[in-house]
Design an enzyme around this catalytic site. Structure first.
Site, PDB file in Angstrom:
ATOM      1  N   ALA A  75      26.301  45.324 -19.916  1.00 14.40           N
ATOM      2  CA  ALA A  75      26.724  45.890 -21.208  1.00 14.40           C
ATOM      3  C   ALA A  75      28.088  45.323 -21.558  1.00 14.40           C
ATOM      4  CB  ALA A  75      26.826  47.409 -21.120  1.00 14.40           C
ATOM      5  N   TYR A 142      30.522  52.031 -28.866  1.00 16.24           N
ATOM      6  CA  TYR A 142      30.226  51.852 -27.441  1.00 16.24           C
ATOM      7  C   TYR A 142      29.569  53.115 -26.882  1.00 16.24           C
ATOM      8  CZ  TYR A 142      31.076  51.912 -22.408  1.00 16.24           C
ATOM      9  OH  TYR A 142      30.915  52.039 -21.048  1.00 16.24           O
ATOM     10  N   ILE A 208      53.669  52.332 -20.421  1.00 20.76           N
ATOM     11  CA  ILE A 208      53.062  53.666 -20.272  1.00 20.76           C
ATOM     12  C   ILE A 208      53.071  54.299 -21.658  1.00 20.76           C
ATOM     13  CG2 ILE A 208      53.246  55.932 -19.170  1.00 20.76           C
ATOM     14  CD1 ILE A 208      52.869  53.943 -17.039  1.00 20.76           C
TER      15      ILE A 208
HETATM   16  N1  NAD Z   1      34.209  50.064 -15.421  1.00 20.73           N
HETATM   17  C1  NAD Z   1      34.228  51.340 -15.778  1.00 20.73           C
HETATM   18  O1  NAD Z   1      35.219  52.029 -15.590  1.00 20.73           O
HETATM   19  C2  NAD Z   1      32.998  51.976 -16.406  1.00 20.73           C
HETATM   20  C3  NAD Z   1      33.028  53.340 -16.754  1.00 20.73           C
HETATM   21  C4  NAD Z   1      31.875  53.917 -17.307  1.00 20.73           C
HETATM   22  C5  NAD Z   1      30.721  53.180 -17.496  1.00 20.73           C
HETATM   23  N2  NAD Z   1      30.733  51.843 -17.171  1.00 20.73           N
HETATM   24  C6  NAD Z   1      29.511  51.062 -17.400  1.00 20.73           C
HETATM   25  O2  NAD Z   1      29.167  50.423 -16.196  1.00 20.73           O
HETATM   26  C7  NAD Z   1      28.619  49.133 -16.446  1.00 20.73           C
HETATM   27  C8  NAD Z   1      29.379  48.073 -15.691  1.00 20.73           C
HETATM   28  O3  NAD Z   1      30.748  48.072 -16.082  1.00 20.73           O
HETATM   29  P1  NAD Z   1      31.756  47.000 -15.461  1.00 20.73           P
HETATM   30  O4  NAD Z   1      33.123  47.546 -15.550  1.00 20.73           O
HETATM   31  O5  NAD Z   1      31.230  46.556 -14.162  1.00 20.73           O
HETATM   32  O6  NAD Z   1      31.618  45.836 -16.544  1.00 20.73           O
HETATM   33  P2  NAD Z   1      31.570  44.253 -16.307  1.00 20.73           P
HETATM   34  O7  NAD Z   1      31.895  43.655 -17.632  1.00 20.73           O
HETATM   35  O8  NAD Z   1      32.405  43.884 -15.146  1.00 20.73           O
HETATM   36  O9  NAD Z   1      30.040  44.022 -15.935  1.00 20.73           O
HETATM   37  C9  NAD Z   1      29.019  43.903 -16.897  1.00 20.73           C
HETATM   38  C10 NAD Z   1      28.104  42.773 -16.448  1.00 20.73           C
HETATM   39  O10 NAD Z   1      26.998  42.676 -17.356  1.00 20.73           O
HETATM   40  C11 NAD Z   1      26.811  41.305 -17.717  1.00 20.73           C
HETATM   41  N3  NAD Z   1      26.205  41.296 -19.069  1.00 20.73           N
HETATM   42  C12 NAD Z   1      26.740  41.802 -20.197  1.00 20.73           C
HETATM   43  N4  NAD Z   1      25.882  41.627 -21.231  1.00 20.73           N
HETATM   44  C13 NAD Z   1      24.767  41.033 -20.724  1.00 20.73           C
HETATM   45  C14 NAD Z   1      23.529  40.608 -21.282  1.00 20.73           C
HETATM   46  N5  NAD Z   1      23.269  40.743 -22.592  1.00 20.73           N
HETATM   47  N6  NAD Z   1      22.614  40.021 -20.467  1.00 20.73           N
HETATM   48  C15 NAD Z   1      22.870  39.860 -19.152  1.00 20.73           C
HETATM   49  N7  NAD Z   1      24.028  40.241 -18.571  1.00 20.73           N
HETATM   50  C16 NAD Z   1      24.967  40.827 -19.337  1.00 20.73           C
HETATM   51  C17 NAD Z   1      28.199  40.695 -17.666  1.00 20.73           C
HETATM   52  O11 NAD Z   1      28.206  39.295 -17.506  1.00 20.73           O
HETATM   53  C18 NAD Z   1      28.791  41.420 -16.442  1.00 20.73           C
HETATM   54  O12 NAD Z   1      28.501  40.744 -15.250  1.00 20.73           O
HETATM   55  C19 NAD Z   1      28.648  48.959 -17.963  1.00 20.73           C
HETATM   56  O13 NAD Z   1      27.395  49.311 -18.469  1.00 20.73           O
HETATM   57  C20 NAD Z   1      29.706  49.942 -18.415  1.00 20.73           C
HETATM   58  O14 NAD Z   1      29.457  50.398 -19.728  1.00 20.73           O
HETATM   59  C21 NAD Z   1      31.833  51.228 -16.637  1.00 20.73           C
END
Ligand code: NAD
Length: 347
Positions: A75, A142, A208
């Site tokens: 995502a 989002y 901050i």
């Molecule tokens: N990091 C946080 O604090 C957090 C908090 C709540 C929810 N999330 C959710 O967890 C998930 C992972 O977050 P993250 O921080 O690891 O993000 P990230 O950006 O590090 O990882 C997302 C991965 O998805 C891949 N990607 C994106 N769009 C794509 C597509 N269309 N096809 C194939 N691959 C695709 C990217 O290349 C990446 O490797 C996300 O769905 C995010 O919304 C993250």
């Protein structure tokens, strides 16, 4: 189990991939490397360099072999960017997820775990933990895109019997305690990695935002959940999916103020962290902390790495060894595997 992980080259996804491997499961990853890194995917894991917008290719992968569970992380996840590009975000998150969910439902996948977000609760002022049954009122495209996906999963369950878990969390933080992986986002927007780069001298003063919030030290309180605790939760919920679909809040339960994060980094690194006050940012509430009562009760999950010192310590150790992160690694279509570890930064 045979697990298919989308977004497995990203921060949270890659940590869940090693959690699954450590637990003895077989794993394959789909990722377009738009924000992820090939080097974050361990060697030996099958890697499909694909965009989830490509419905035909996704369907081929789901049709060609039997997957026991699909874990969906892929995502775009920058809230502010989603306010500037609402339709891009809705397409990239919702349409891609629909392609995947449809392919899973039609090819007999029985279990699906979805990375939702606590951002779907919006940004209103609250001074207590956000309960599992809090009202959904997304305040960004989002957050909305994640809620739409949760709804699509409800229909996949009712019509195709595909059970799913939607996990709603705030800030994933920290790094693999064994030092195999860490956090790398470009651009980086999260407080802990920004503050660590500041203390390591890799960037300038930390800002901050706001010192007049009604909190214990005047700075915002946020929920930081260790990424290895997240991985543990993902693995536990898979077992429940034989029986029913679930939606859980997932949080540390302990909120930390921005100043407490700064102090923890100074304490763990033994260094002064240069920081300065900046005005409040619009839409930043005083406190965002999730209550995780339901997942604790139903799976026995609880966070092991809950202290802010441990969260920061694991993140700091990884960054010291990898000051340039994964940036120099191979891109889409290049199957070359490069070692994760780099040079250690002198403290
Ligand atoms: N990091 C946080 O604090 C957090 C908090 C709540 C929810 N999330 C959710 O967890 C998930 C992972 O977050 P993250 O921080 O690891 O993000 P990230 O950006 O590090 O990882 C997302 C991965 O998805 C891949 N990607 C994106 N769009 C794509 C597509 N269309 N096809 C194939 N691959 C695709 C990217 O290349 C990446 O490797 C996300 O769905 C995010 O919304 C993250």
């Amino acid at each position: 189990m045979k697990c298919l992980v989308t977004g497995g080259a990203g921060y949270v996804g890659s940590h869940v991939v090693i959690g699954l491997l450590d637990a003895g499961h077989e794993v394959a990853v789909i990722d377009n490397l738009s924000t992820g890194y090939r080097a974050a995917v361990p060697s030996g894991v099958r890697f499909f360099p694909l965009d989830l917008l490509d419905a035909e290719a996704i369907n081929k992968i789901l049709a060609s072999e039997k997957w026991d569970v699909v874990l969906h992380f892929a995502a775009l996840s920058l809230v502010n960017e989603s306010m500037r590009k609402p339709f891009y975000y809705l397409r990239q998150n919702y349409i891609t997820a629909l392609n995947l969910i449809e392919a899973c439902a039609q090819n007999g996948v029985r279990r699906f775990v979805f990375s939702s977000t606590a951002a779907l609760f919006g940004g209103k002022e609250r001074f207590s933990l956000i309960p599992d049954n809090a009202r959904v009122e997304a305040s960004s495209p989002y957050g909305e895109s994640k809620f739409l996906i949760e709804r699509a999963l409800v229909w996949a369950d009712q019509i195709y019997g595909m059970r799913s878990a939607s996990l709603r969390y705030f800030n994933a933080a920290g790094a693999d305690p064994l030092g195999r992986l860490g956090e790398e986002h470009t651009p980086e927007t999260h407080l802990i990695p920004l503050a660590i780069d500041t203390v390591l001298g890799l960037r300038g003063k930390l800002k901050i935002f706001g010192n007049d919030y009604p909190t214990r030290d005047g700075t915002c309180i946020r929920d930081y959940i260790h990424v290895t605790d997240l991985a543990d939760a993902y693995i536990r919920v898979i077992e429940l999916l034989d029986r029913r679909s679930v939606t859980y809040n997932l949080g540390n339960g302990l909120g930390f103020t921005n100043m407490e994060v700064v102090q923890a980094i100074e304490h763990v690194s033994g260094r002064k962290l240069p920081w300065e006050w900046a005005p409040r940012r619009t839409g930043d509430p005083s406190m965002l902390v999730a209550d995780s009562a339901l997942i604790r009760r139903e799976t026995g999950w609880s966070p092991h790495y809950s202290s802010i010192d441990i969260i920061v310590e694991t993140a700091l150790q990884w960054r010291k060894r990898n000051p340039h992160g994964y940036r120099k690694q191979a891109g889409i279509g290049q199957e070359k595997w490069s070692p994760i570890f780099g040079q250690e930064v002198e403290l």
